[in-house]
Scaffold this active site. Structure first.
Site, PDB file in Angstrom:
ATOM      1  N   GLY A 132     -17.901   5.259 -32.284  1.00 22.87           N
ATOM      2  CA  GLY A 132     -18.928   6.218 -31.858  1.00 22.87           C
ATOM      3  C   GLY A 132     -19.518   5.813 -30.508  1.00 22.87           C
TER       4      GLY A 132
ATOM      5  N   PRO B  79       0.820  -1.217   0.000  1.00 18.65           N
ATOM      6  CG  PRO B  79      -0.879  -1.599   1.548  1.00 18.65           C
ATOM      7  CD  PRO B  79       0.419  -2.166   1.052  1.00 18.65           C
TER       8      PRO B  79
ATOM      9  CB  ALA C  85      18.247  -2.964  -3.091  1.00 16.15           C
TER      10      ALA C  85
ATOM     11  CD  GLU D  44       5.999  -8.670 -14.013  1.00 16.45           C
ATOM     12  OE1 GLU D  44       6.923  -8.918 -13.208  1.00 16.45           O
ATOM     13  OE2 GLU D  44       4.948  -8.098 -13.689  1.00 16.45           O
TER      14      GLU D  44
ATOM     15  N   GLY E 171       4.733   0.907  -4.919  1.00 14.44           N
ATOM     16  CA  GLY E 171       5.188  -0.205  -5.743  1.00 14.44           C
ATOM     17  C   GLY E 171       6.410   0.138  -6.575  1.00 14.44           C
TER      18      GLY E 171
END
Ligand SMILES: Cc1cc2nc3c(=O)[nH]c(=O)nc-3n(C[C@H](O)[C@H](O)[C@H](O)COP(=O)(O)OP(=O)(O)OC[C@H]3O[C@@H](n4cnc5c(N)ncnc54)[C@H](O)[C@@H]3O)c2cc1C
Length: 381
Positions: A341, A130, A180, A244, A133
């Site tokens: 349309g 949350p 990291a 990915e 990301g």
């Protein structure tokens, strides 16, 4: 322009994918939309057709195919029908599979992979939280060692297959001081006390897929479920994001091209002022531009597919493929909606759904802004 990267085996496989779409997806799509998930039944059907473990070695129940083009053909055919199918199957079969095949111990492979291939074990990968990301290295979910186990606390959000997954590859912080280099991957399984899911999230597109929040409150994860080495999770994720992103790019473009083809047919049929709308020069030129943009993009994507196959595709080129195809797809589909349309705004028309389905592709798998950061960094900027 004729594509040259596929041979007759790929095309035969494409035919079987189309048959699968017609028999298993088309008749059930409305049910999947109503449920916001495919349901186990479809996963088991995918397994029966050997579509979930294409690149998993045969000894673990997979098809043992080393040629990654077959997975790309499947991604194209699923996304041509509806994007959500390629998203969910792609996360399981293309994104999670390499973690299990490359990083798992022999015991883990024997425990997870056979059911992964049959569809009895649905998987997801949970990186995003949350709090953010894009800045993955800053993730907050923690795993603290206690004897032979790890105690997991935190939450994840926007997780594809998150509601239905039996096994979630979760990235958690194991060394707070290392950013990291302090992240580890864990296989979190349904039924582990303290592992809960939120509701299926209400998205503006891809209603066939389940996307969920995941919560971890003192979840005890045994060391036997650590995936790969401690503190190496970030590197593992970065290494696999190339796959990915190419998969995302392939789906983006196939989706756009399918709806564009259908729009060209419509532009020839739909009349206004006594003539087909496609014959007005403004629309003819729009369609000419869109077809050109797609075909030129296809040449780059096909080059990426071949470089991925021979192991030479760079992270930066995969980033280019991802952001560019997301942009092309969104601009193509927006123009298609215009050409349809008022019908283009109605959910019962594919073009409307496709437009909504596509929007997220500029946000996920690393947002387009993050892709440009990677490319810019590579330019030495
Ligand atoms: C339908 C859906 C499915 C998803 N599936 C998964 C999944 O299966 N697993 C998973 O882990 N995640 C998944 N995600 C999460 C997705 O990858 C993230 O939403 C994405 O990485 C962006 O993170 P964020 O939403 O926290 O946005 P933020 O990181 O908060 O970014 C917000 C905005 O700021 C921009 N921004 C951030 N940093 C920079 C910067 N340095 N320079 C310029 N702009 C910047 C971003 O581009 C974005 O536009 C999914 C998301 C959606 C919507």
């Amino acid at each position: 322009m004729l594509r040259t990267i596929f041979d007759e085996d790929h095309e035969a496989f494409r035919d079987s994918c189309r048959t699968f779409v017609d028999r298993q997806l088309r008749p059930n799509q409305e049910k999947h939309i109503a449920n916001h998930e495919f349901g186990r039944e479809l996963w088991l059907e995918l397994g029966k057709q050997d579509l979930l473990g294409l690149n998993v070695p045969a000894e673990y129940g997979g098809a043992g195919v080393e040629d990654s083009r077959f997975a790309m053909v499947l991604a194209e055919e699923l996304s041509k029908f509806a994007f959500a199918y390629s998203s969910c199957v792609g996360i399981h079969a293309d994104c999670v599979a390499p973690y299990l095949v490359d990083l798992c111990t022999e015991e883990q492979k024997r425990r997870w992979l056979p059911k992964f291939c049959t569809g009895e074990l649905i998987t997801a990968i949970a990186m995003t939280e949350p709090s953010g990301g894009s800045d993955l290295a800053n993730l907050k979910t923690t795993a603290v060692r206690q004897g032979d186990d790890w105690i997991l606390n935190g939450s994840k959000t926007f997780i594809t297959n998150g509601y239905s997954a039996d096994l979630v590859v979760v990235a958690a912080r194991t060394s707070p001081e290392k950013r990291a280099r302090g992240i580890t991957l864990f296989g979190v399984e349904t039924g582990m006390p303290g592992f809960e899911r939120g509701r299926k999230l209400d998205k503006i597109g891809q209603p066939e897929s389940d996307t969920a929040e995941l919560f971890f409150a003192d979840v005890r994860v045994p060391s036997a479920n650590v995936i790969g080495d401690i503190d190496q999770g970030f590197i593992y994720m970065m290494e696999r994001l190339v796959t990915e992103r190419v998969g995302a790019a392939v789906s983006n473009l196939a989706h756009a091209r399918q709806i564009l083809d259908e729009t060209i047919v419509y532009a020839k049929e739909r009349q206004a002022f006594g003539q087909p709308i496609g014959s007005f020069q403004v629309n003819k030129h729009t369609l000419a531009e869109l077809v050109t943009r797609c075909e030129v993009t296809q040449a780059f994507i096909d080059a990426c597919i071949m470089q991925q196959l021979n192991g030479t595709l760079s992270t930066v080129d995969a980033a280019k493929a991802k952001w560019w195809t997301a942009e092309v797809q969104n601009s193509v589909l927006d123009a298609c909606v215009q050409l349809w349309g008022g019908y283009g705004y109605m959910n019962e028309y594919r073009v409307a759904r496709a437009w909504a389905d596509a929007r997220v592709t500029r946000i996920w798998a690393g947002s387009n802004e993050i892709m440009k950061e990677l490319i810019g960094r590579d330019l030495g900027l």
